[in-house]
Design a protein around this motif. Structure first.
Motif: not given
Length: 325
Positions: A126-148
């Motif tokens: 069994k396998t499970k991808c835990n992240t959406p494929q074919n997406e690409y993003r660049v984050f500044d620090q504030d947005t990266a903290l939100h994503e974290l």
């Protein structure tokens, strides 16, 4: 083309280390040093690691007294020489373009941290991808903290990332602790002005019953909640800017730990852990209902968890339904 240090922490992984090392030898990006840190293994891991040095001159094998995953990683960092660092655990393996993707993205965006997606792999296939494929993003620090904190795109795991080396000038993994990746996640992000992320999975996270995370429950695991609490305190210092995200992180972690406690052998330590986790959920209960970073079923389970009289088997079944989605 810069050199990249790939640090492999290995402890009693004789069944898996060959797959791991071969996946690194076959990387499309060739300018790497593969630093295998044998953390005092008592099986044949040590012998296997030594044998790899004759296969590829990019491989460096280090042996040390057992000190745990954090200790092994810190030892590898100390002996690494490249301007970029990546981590791979000895029972996992990577896709052939793992390093190439991380390096290309970090250079393209002049970022401090590059992150790729991953998939979980079980013994039954069994396998499970835990992240959406074919997406690409660049984050500044504030947005990266939100994503974290929100955990919607990126996790805390050290092994799906490539770091500029100077990030570790003042950061070490906490030795003798579990969930060490969570412990340094905030410190790392605060040293990053720009983070590049792709959801495409390049890392295979192997799920084995004998690993640290899936072992019997003990109170040391509650260190994860301490790390989550520090994230909440950071949000408080920023006038509550990330309150919903950080409290959701805490509550999701508490739920995971509670489910591990439910599945552990009954003992005084397990009972004590359940009380501590339940009290933590109650303390943060104002952030359950209506929190956009908690699914409806998670909100429902967390509200039920506050009551010690709700049957554990019911909560565990609901949690399994949530995990399978």
């Amino acid at each position: 083309m810069d050199k990249v240090s790939v640090i492999v922490a290995a402890y009693n992984v004789e069944k898996y280390i060959d797959r791991c090392v071969k996946s690194l030898i076959e990387q499309t990006y060739k300018n790497i040093e593969i630093i295998i840190v044998d953390d005092g293994s008592v099986d044949d891991t040590s012998k296997l690691c030594d044998s790899y040095c004759s296969l590829d001159n990019r491989i460096i094998c280090l042996h040390k007294k057992n000190g745990g995953l954090s200790s092994a990683r810190n030892y590898g960092i100390k002996h690494s020489k490249a301007p970029f660092i990546a981590f791979v655990d000895g029972d996992d393996w990577v896709e052939k373009d793992f390093i190439e993707t991380l390096y290309y993205n970090i250079k393209k965006e002049n970022a401090d941290l590059s992150i790729v997606g991953y998939r979980m792999v079980w013994d039954n296939g069994k396998t499970k991808c835990n992240t959406p494929q074919n997406e690409y993003r660049v984050f500044d620090q504030d947005t990266a903290l939100h994503e974290l904190f929100s955990q919607e795109k990126m996790g805390c795991m050290a092994w799906q990332r490539m770091y500029k080396r100077d990030i570790f000038n003042e950061i070490l993994f906490p030795e003798g602790k579990l969930f060490e990746d969570v412990a340094i996640a905030l410190e790392v992000m605060l040293r990053c002005n720009k983070v590049v992320w792709t959801g495409d999975f390049k890392y295979n996270y192997y799920q084995r019953s004998g690993s640290i995370v899936n072992s019997n429950f003990n109170l040391d695991k509650l260190y994860m909640l301490e790390c989550c609490q520090k994230m909440i305190e950071f949000s408080n210092s920023k006038e509550g800017r990330f309150d919903k995200e950080t409290n959701a992180f805490y509550l999701k972690s508490a739920m995971m730990l509670m489910m591990q406690a439910y599945g552990s052998i009954k003992s005084n330590e397990t009972s004590k852990a359940k009380r501590i986790i339940r009290n933590g959920i109650i303390e943060h209960q104002n952030y359950i209902w209506g929190n956009p970073y908690l699914s409806k079923i998670r909100q429902f389970i967390l509200m039920l968890m506050r009551n010690k009289y709700v049957p554990e088997r019911v909560l565990y079944k609901l949690w399994k339904i949530n995990m399978e989605k």
